[in-house]
Design an enzyme around this catalytic site. Sequence first.
Site: not given
Length: 821
Positions: A26, A72, A116
Amino acid sequence: MNNNISIEQEIKKSYLEYSLSVIIGRAIPDVRDGLKPVHRRILYAMHELGNSYNRPYKKSARVVGDVIGKYHPHGDSAVYDALVRMAQDFNMRDPLVDGQGNFGSIDGDAPAAMRYTEARMSRLAGEFLGDIEKKTVNFRPNYDNTLYEPEVLPTKVPNILINGSSGIAVGMATNIPPHNLGEVVDGLLHLLDKPQSSVQDLMSLIKAPDLPTGAYIYNMKGIREAYETGRGSFKIRSRVDVESKNKNQDSIIISEIPFALNKSNLVEKIAGLVNEKKIEGISDLRDESDRTGIRIVIDLKKGSIPDVIINKLYKLTALETSFGINMMAVVNNRPQLLNLKDVLEHFLEHRKEVIIRRSRYDLEKAEHRAHILEGLQIALDNIDEVVRLIRSSTTPAQAKEKLISAFKLSSVQAQAILDMRLQRLTNLEREKLLEEYRELLKKIEYLKSILENIQVLKTVIRDELTELKKVYASPRKSIILEKNPDDIDIMDMIPDQDVVLTMSRKGYIKRTLLEFYHQQKRGGKGIAGANVSEKDFISTLITTSNHQDIYLFSNKGKAYKLKAYEIPEGSRTARGVHINNLLPLSGDEYIATALSERTMNKDDFFLFVTKRGIVKKSAVELYKNLRSLGLIAVNLREGDELIGVRVITQDARIVLSTRDGFAIHFACNEIRSMGRVASGVKGISLRKSDQVVSVVITNGEDRTDLFTISEKGFGKKTSLDMYRIQSRGGKGLINMKVTSKTGPVVGSMLLSDNDELIIFTSANKIIRVSAADIRQVGRSTQGVKMVNLEDGQKVICFDMIIQENQLGSPSRSEAEEHGYD
């Protein structure tokens, strides 16, 4: 069966496993591709989607969906945040994602929702995934064992240095700054040719980080330490320029800010400092930044010194920050602190492994194709027999066996002959096969040389890195300052101009250029002075220059120190700023005396004088290290106040003048030297209701006339010889005949005919006159009219200007030589 488990051992084991998971999976990047798992998975998912730089954009939500669905198993916001950061050119030195839409801003604005925005890999990101299909890296199962993902990307880009990385794991962290791609490639090429190179050698090519937001970088010692040990720090200073709007008004332009700094917060911080009056001299602040770059405009008040304000901005805001380097990376599945050479060596080893594995893959493919072409050539050389064998066979399998037996072919070759189209039998096609075979033999020979000869392998790496630099390198953004700005004396940037410092009784102080005051004849009405309120008046006036130290002593007996240029500049009629913005004064405390002294010798003394006639002599050395909170300069008795402080020598003589027109003249050696907090001894015995108004120091120089002025504008010069030397503590002699016509004495000073005076009145008028115009008279006279005053007006204070042609040096205040305030 005993199933007992030690809680301590289980917790320790579980925590270590968790720590390793966070570190490896991570927070800490792999040294080879410089990526954390989430970034690696984003790029690989985009690669699988065909979402490359030369293809149409895809919705970010599509990419995020593939990443979390395949590789993931975390929240979509974590993946989208990582994708957004890879597209931000103010966070990434060389962005890996080409974003379309609102991807946030340097002001901290959040990006638009992922439904968007659209994204695709940048062209540079394509270099991370080249040859990944050629078994150049190991793959591992994804989280649900249904797919495979790469353990590392076969990147050509030394990303861990190019884009840097930051992250906090369990018990460790990493913070690697971005660097310039061209410089890093130069360092790799140098190390490739000279493996024994030291970190110092590499620093001749990779001098310092290169940040996305540009700005200035300094503290090379810290950078060198980081490159040698893996840990260190350097400073980032904003790019600040000064634009002149007109003769006396400038604007400060901030065009580059430190890496990872929120621009909007910076502007708010500056505005807050201006509102709190911690930074004076700013008239307007606005952010004119647009898509072409940063532009923060700070308009200065007329007469403000830009360098002083810039220096305060650096000290009080994040315009200057420190960056702590911690080059922690994952090496062979273990976190390791690396120096610069280590990072470059690991990347070169990764490239060697990738090229070797790629070459083996290509060699296997080439040899396989060459083997087939050899079989096809045999078939073409014996085409009639091949056709006969095939026609005589009842099944393809039988035909294949006959071909293998007749021409000693392999199974693969025989099958290729059977699959060959009839058009390949033409002479043109036959020549093509032969040409392909010859090219394959050359390729096989080249690939074998890569695997067998380390120099050929290095040549491949060198060619790839050179091409990478040619295509992607860009000019350096951050400018390296070899000399620390902290080592530069700000006074070198400020002109040492002659100035007049004025301060009102209520504490409003300003600095005005001396050239704004022009000489007038005795008896004039003067020009307009500071525009103070009706209940305030100018109490202190000295002439000095910008570079001098200003020692300020309050009525409470405390001492402070400022540079003259630190006092904000104002016009002749300006009110100035309150001294509380510059010094931490208490409620009823005000500055009683200001001294300007360019140098002070260790043998000099400060002479302190109170309104009750108490004097104290203390060594200047005791007051050298004045703190920002001030120091106690003299312990005052109850009801007493400090009215003056002077710099004196052991052989000086002292004249104390009183409000009721008396004066005492005694030798300095009559006062013993005392400690900093001592109270002092009696200098003059005062008559009832009288008080000391000024102190004059004489060292036997050319000035032999004592000038005294009264509140109603009467002034006189009297030879100092008329004031005999007395013992300290006496009642003194008559200095001026005080009447209702003259009013009380304001103060005294020594003059010569070559001197000039500046006089301030309660009507805020200023008059500048020549001492030669003042007639010399006896001690007990009232003098001549110096200033025409209207009813109710009075003289407040005055000072002397020493001409440059007299001293051979810039003008100095009488307060330096004679200590008048």
